[in-house]
Design an enzyme around this catalytic site. Structure first.
Site, PDB file in Angstrom:
ATOM      1  N   TYR A  73       2.140   2.972   3.587  1.00 21.53           N
ATOM      2  CA  TYR A  73       3.543   3.321   3.369  1.00 21.53           C
ATOM      3  C   TYR A  73       3.750   4.839   3.347  1.00 21.53           C
ATOM      4  CZ  TYR A  73       3.871  -1.607   2.018  1.00 21.53           C
ATOM      5  OH  TYR A  73       3.829  -2.985   2.003  1.00 21.53           O
ATOM      6  N   ASP A 112      -5.202  -5.221  -4.915  1.00 18.41           N
ATOM      7  CA  ASP A 112      -6.456  -5.393  -4.175  1.00 18.41           C
ATOM      8  C   ASP A 112      -7.413  -4.210  -4.283  1.00 18.41           C
ATOM      9  OD1 ASP A 112      -6.237  -8.026  -2.920  1.00 18.41           O
ATOM     10  OD2 ASP A 112      -4.429  -7.187  -2.040  1.00 18.41           O
ATOM     11  N   HIS A 154      -3.169   1.717   9.326  1.00 19.91           N
ATOM     12  CA  HIS A 154      -2.352   0.499   9.321  1.00 19.91           C
ATOM     13  C   HIS A 154      -0.939   0.817   8.866  1.00 19.91           C
ATOM     14  CE1 HIS A 154      -2.599  -0.295   4.870  1.00 19.91           C
ATOM     15  NE2 HIS A 154      -3.758   0.303   4.989  1.00 19.91           N
ATOM     16  N   TYR A 169      10.560  -5.377   1.216  1.00 19.67           N
ATOM     17  CA  TYR A 169      10.387  -5.069  -0.206  1.00 19.67           C
ATOM     18  C   TYR A 169       9.908  -3.647  -0.414  1.00 19.67           C
ATOM     19  CZ  TYR A 169       5.346  -4.885  -1.512  1.00 19.67           C
ATOM     20  OH  TYR A 169       4.049  -4.506  -1.718  1.00 19.67           O
ATOM     21  N   ARG A 170       9.508  -2.960   0.668  1.00 16.85           N
ATOM     22  CA  ARG A 170       8.844  -1.663   0.549  1.00 16.85           C
ATOM     23  C   ARG A 170       8.779  -1.113   1.951  1.00 16.85           C
ATOM     24  NH1 ARG A 170       3.161  -1.815  -2.812  1.00 16.85           N
ATOM     25  NH2 ARG A 170       2.675   0.412  -2.855  1.00 16.85           N
TER      26      ARG A 170
END
Lengths: 505, 505
Positions: free
Chosen positions: A88, A147, A370, A451-452
């Protein structure tokens, strides 16, 4: 991406003033130091998200000093707890040329309350640190964890991050905050708004409106302390999974899971994925055409409760044709040793690790990048299958690996879709980022919100929240202007801009 | 109590304009009609909380019209859903001479979502109405309810009201709101900020800060719709209780209950009380010197889960010397009939009633008044006993009946203390209200805050939330001034005043 909206001379003077206030070792200016705070996966036009300097306050008074100086010079701050917001944008700011406020030095676990089951932590406390502190206090309490164990408890929670235990909705575990407001004032929320209140971290509300929500995914303040809810170590813990082949089975599985979660048979937050979700010790399955699915969930409690729940779960899920079901059981006191290296079993027991980072390096080696695309939908089988197929079809043209990891809540689901790329392949990387916008439009047209998002995409995502001509955004920006009149804090975060910078949108 | 801060001529013109917009039957002005909205328990100086008129919008567009007119004439509105805020002022406004906006005509259950387990309701929907709608939809879903069925789902929830099922923290059941802002704009929160979003009432967060909290105990908007979380009807339901004699036993009981709640053996919201809490069909025990206590809780789920939990509960609570334990079990489908008239068993099964109102009339007949004093503390046995004894000692001088009803959360407790009086006894009634202020000071000095208060006491309670020179209140008032520049909405609610009326404090 934007024209530089920042007066770099004012920034330089502000950094000097901060250095004077905090000391030389609290300020980083060298290229090499600042490169540490770049989006780890962004190499194209690599000055797009540079910071002018990084400042590292050691306590709340230093945070207040930084905020006061930023107001004096009217310069933008971008705050991160530890900056592990991978996928992000990492630690990088929305506005290039901002001063990065890195809170990693504020890393104290201020309290572990063994009676009421909460910890009080500062922003620099990582999952590893918190869990170490809990073990030092006797191990009777578990934290929920995401995670990867290297991130900040506060940072993750404020981004609506999620974990995998029964207290895995991290935003909901925050009970009572201390916040430095954009004007430098210190505020406590909930019952903490009363000096010396005994229920600051025990009762989730206060007298009057709840303002805590304003500090999530936000630019309304710098959170310097939270109360963090813990989970009592259970007598027994069963890490359970089902495997199935073929997308269509998602429909009855999701519908059955919803029933099992709504009746509280399963009360953790399960995870459905392709490859990376499997309770397997092997390599992840990153074939985009794969139809192999794994769903993971947990049961906790006294032995007889876990066994009773397992019988129900086995009966319900085992009845779905094509579904294979299994579990592994642990004592609550099993920590290192029995669970070592088993990512799925560890995260559901609140044991932080770094295993997933290794999986994420499989596609293109250590530098694999990613970009995460994370729509939210209702937890209804047919809709979940539709969302997964939509996202997959939008990725298909790349022929590159991606991972689908769905996080289940009792009535909703986050379809976290991770597209991998090689950041050194400039053309493909750019295409993947560019592809995000049409994907966003298509998913929003079907009624699904994200959501983000990555910092580069925040305005685009915010634009999809369009009810009554963006009434929500206009309301939040009205509040923003009132509480941060100089617009110094996290400008552009989640698409929220202070008045003077709205042209940046 | 305050000097009239309201321009009554402007109010009269605004009411005329509202009448023109909404129709004559939407406006009440007669003394007899308006008396219906008085604090039912306040007769002293009975014009202290009068309203100038009451307006009854029938839909959201009419609410917006009322708000726009109030801005035009700069006159104060006081909104209630149904106004059943007994013990805290009923429907009466903080500012005398306000226009009462009564939302009881907006009484539609807009949706019952049987898959995801939520209802969408308007403010005029009472607990009775909602539960009727759920029964009409097959009865598979239970609502949590408070003790009296006549109030508004939205009104109760926005006041941090509580129920007695496993979803009894009503504020936390609100997922997705529609709000008319003080400027007349319509906003939806969470995922609903996106037009047509599929997860509006299924996912509790949005993209960006959560603003929902701002509309609890607040004057930031008029909530016209909420998503309301339901509970799946369990296979079996056990209504359980313990009885004991002697205050000291509160300590081990509370400590054991905390453990049982934190490990999720008991997952409803239990109730500890003197007299009124007993699972008894008889009269309440309102003797202030009584040492007889009753604690009530529930177990829900599949038969084998309820039985396993009962064995654990019996073992833990039954081991405390002096504690008598019992239960009554029901099928989830038992509704009217088996539970008829049994208040404790009904409220824990989401069946609304009015039994408690009868109990509240015992002390002085039908007109019995009560004033509620409701401090919050951590759920630790020794502290709970200390709080109960403090409140009792502060009431002792009256020698009049009062009821102690404690609502347990997993880590905190509301010590709801109800002082009864005869409103026709002006002198004693005044003494009881006057006594509130020293009680408040003493309880706050020990670190306990109030969760709710009577309108007359809101400023005094807000003043006890004093961290950093009332930083919370100043922050909220900064927001108030920004979103409601004319200060039209709920002035003084919870001690929050618009700039022009702050002298009223």
């Amino acid at each position: 991406m934007d024209a530089q909206p920042v007066d770099q001379e004012a920034v330089a003077r502000a950094v000097d003033a901060i250095e004077k206030a905090l000391g030389a070792d609290a300020v980083l200016r060298s290229r090499a130091d600042l490169d540490e705070f770049r989006d780890p996966f962004w190499v194209l036009g690599s000055d797009d998200n540079d910071v002018a300097a990084a400042v590292l306050p050691a306590d709340v008074e230093e945070v207040r000093a930084v905020v006061r100086i930023a107001n004096e010079f009217k310069v933008p701050l971008w705050t991160v707890s530890t900056g592990r917001n991978y996928g992000y944008g990492g630690a990088s700011p929305r506005v290039p040329g901002s001063i990065l406020v890195n809170l990693s030095r504020m890393n104290r676990v201020l309290e572990v309350n063994s009676e009421l089951g909460y910890a009080v932590v500062e922003p620099g406390v990582r999952w590893f640190d918190l869990v170490d502190a809990l073990e030092d206090h006797g191990g009777e309490w578990w934290s929920s964890i995401p995670d990867l164990g290297w991130g900040s408890v506060i940072g993750n929670s404020l981004e609506y991050g999620r974990g995998h235990t029964r207290i895995g909705s991290h935003a909901e575990n925050v009970v009572g905050m201390e916040v430095v407001l954009p004007n430098g004032e210190l505020m406590r929320t909930g019952m903490g708004a009363m000096e010396g209140n005994r229920a600051f971290h025990a009762y989730p509300f206060g007298f009057g409106p709840m303002v805590d929500g304003l500090f999530f995914q936000s630019n309304m303040g710098i959170v310097t302390q939270i109360g963090w809810r813990l989970m009592k170590r259970p007598e027994k813990y069963a890490s359970c999974w089902i495997h199935f082949d073929g997308d269509e089975i998602i429909v009855p599985v999701i519908d059955a899971m919803r029933e099992l979660m709504l009746d509280e048979t399963i009360n953790n937050y399960p995870f459905l994925g392709r490859g990376v979700a499997a309770n397997a010790e092997g390599q992840p399955d990153l074939d985009p055409d794969s139809q192999k699915w794994a769903l993971r969930f947990a049961l906790y409690g006294y032995d007889e409760i876990v066994e009773a729940k397992w019988r129900i779960v086995e009966r319900v899920l085992g009845a779905i044709p094509g579904v294979e079901i299994g579990r592994k059981t642990y004592d609550g006191t099993d920590r290192a040793g029995p669970l070592d290296g088993i990512h799925d079993d560890k995260v559901q027991a609140g044991i932080p690790g770094m295993e997933l980072l290794d999986l994420y390096k499989v596609p293109f080696g250590p530098d694999t990048g990613h970009l995460d695309f994370s729509p939210v939908g209702p937890l209804i089988g047919a809709e979940v299958l539709k969302m997964i197929r939509m996202v997959r079809s939008m990725y298909e043209e790349f022929g590159e690996p991606y991972a689908a990891g769905c996080m289940l809540l009792p009535t909703s689901i986050l379809v976290v879709s991770v597209m991998f790329f090689d950041p050194k392949d400039a053309e493909k990387t750019k295409r993947i980022y560019d592809n995000y916008d049409p994907m966003l439009k298509r998913i929003a047209a079907e009624g699904y919100g994200l959501y983000r998002s990555h910092i580069f995409k925040m305005d685009a995502v915010a634009a999809t929240f369009d009810f009554n001509d963006h009434a929500y955004l206009r309301f939040v920006e009205t509040i923003k202007d009132a509480v941060d009149p100089n617009g110094i804090l996290q400008a552009g975060k989640q698409g929220i801009w202070p008045r003077k910078l709205r042209a940046q949108r």
